[in-house]
Design an enzyme around this catalytic site. Structure first.
Site, PDB file in Angstrom:
ATOM      1  N   THR A  45       1.210  -0.973  -0.211  1.00  0.00           N
ATOM      2  CA  THR A  45      -0.156   0.340  -0.327  1.00  0.00           C
ATOM      3  C   THR A  45       0.936   1.524  -0.265  1.00  0.00           C
ATOM      4  OG1 THR A  45      -1.750  -1.169   1.217  1.00  0.00           O
ATOM      5  CG2 THR A  45      -1.725   1.806   1.754  1.00  0.00           C
ATOM      6  N   VAL A  55     -12.484  -5.445   1.930  1.00  0.00           N
ATOM      7  CA  VAL A  55     -12.407  -4.375   1.484  1.00  0.00           C
ATOM      8  C   VAL A  55     -11.032  -4.757   2.849  1.00  0.00           C
ATOM      9  CG1 VAL A  55     -12.650  -2.530   2.163  1.00  0.00           C
ATOM     10  CG2 VAL A  55     -14.303  -3.599   0.732  1.00  0.00           C
ATOM     11  N   GLY A 100       0.190  -3.279   5.127  1.00  0.00           N
ATOM     12  CA  GLY A 100       0.621  -4.589   5.156  1.00  0.00           C
ATOM     13  C   GLY A 100      -0.984  -5.720   5.908  1.00  0.00           C
TER      14      GLY A 100
HETATM   15  N1  GLY Z   1      -2.976  -2.760   3.993  1.00  0.00           N
HETATM   16  C1  GLY Z   1      -3.897  -2.991   2.820  1.00  0.00           C
HETATM   17  C2  GLY Z   1      -5.118  -4.337   2.746  1.00  0.00           C
HETATM   18  O1  GLY Z   1      -3.777  -5.123   3.470  1.00  0.00           O
HETATM   19  O2  GLY Z   1      -5.608  -4.122   1.550  1.00  0.00           O
END
Ligand code: GLY
Length: 245
Positions: free
Chosen positions: A187, A216, A238
């Site tokens: 991300t 999501v 993460g």
């Molecule tokens: N940290 C991004 C996700 O797990 O979607």
């Protein structure tokens, strides 16, 4: 002072991340160089906003837009693929001075998801929009929409094929699948403190390789993937389920 940690920052300040989940050896030297250059550009573009007197929200939006455009990161162009071979994008932004926030999930056509998160924060009565509805709002706001093929990169496509093979192997041998680090996450995020002392935070992602069922993650969830208040700004990266829990 929070939880025993005291951090004093000069103003203005910009902090960015290009995501966790990249293991040593995942990137070729060329890819690593390209990623570093893109991060440097994101810092410069965002910091120039702050130096010009713009708000922390402006700086966060500008820095994340650069990283969404760079195919090296799992956000915007270069996002990971879902189980059924699509790019599905999640994002959020929060203004620490007002407590206002905007978020969007399950996007397939918004070129720069962070600009939609910001429009939701500033131009709607809502905090979060998902899927087709979010993209209708994006269109109404004049936000750039692209053909879903825009987000595709061969590296992420191969990562999905590898993940599908590993999943099939694990199912055939009835062993639990432990997610390898390789290209699953990554991300992007930015935190800014502007000359007026206001903080903002933003996050943008394609989520996890091989995600399904409309999964999501944390990135569009205010308080999990993104948070900003007058004294603190956070952008997570993460495995999102852990942040949400
Ligand atoms: N940290 C991004 C996700 O797990 O979607």
């Amino acid at each position: 002072m929070r939880d025993g940690v005291l951090v004093a920052l000069d103003t203005p300040t910009l902090v960015i991340h290009g995501g966790a989940g990249v293991e040593p050896g995942d990137l070729t030297p060329q890819e690593e160089d390209d990623a570093r250059k893109a991060m440097e550009t994101a810092l410069r573009v965002g910091y120039a906003k702050l130096q010009g007197g713009s708000s922390s929200v402006d700086a966060v939006t500008a820095a994340i837009t650069v990283m969404e455009d760079a195919p090296q990161f799992n956000a915007g162009r270069g996002a990971v693929f879902t189980h059924d071979g699509r790019n599905e994008l999640d994002t959020s932004i929060m203004d620490g001075s007002s407590g206002m926030a905007g978020a969007a999930a399950g996007l397939h056509r918004v070129k720069n998801p962070i600009t939609l998160a910001r429009a939701i924060m500033e131009k709607s009565k809502h905090v979060m929009m998902v899927g087709d509805g979010a993209e209708i709002f994006a269109k109404e706001q004049g936000i750039t929409l692209v053909d879903p093929a825009y987000f595709r990169t061969e590296k992420r496509w191969k990562a999905l094929q590898d993940a599908l093979k590993e999943e099939a192997k694990a199912q055939a041998s009835n062993t639990p699948l432990v997610l390898p680090g390789k290209a699953y996450f990554g991300t992007v995020g930015a935190l800014a403190l502007d000359a007026k002392g206001n903080l903002a935070a933003g996050t943008s992602t394609g989520g996890m390789t091989n995600k399904r069922y409309g999964r999501v993650g944390d990135s569009p969830i205010i308080g999990a993937g993104t948070w900003a208040d007058p004294g603190c700004a956070v952008s997570s990266t993460g495995w999102g389920e852990f942040y949400i829990r």
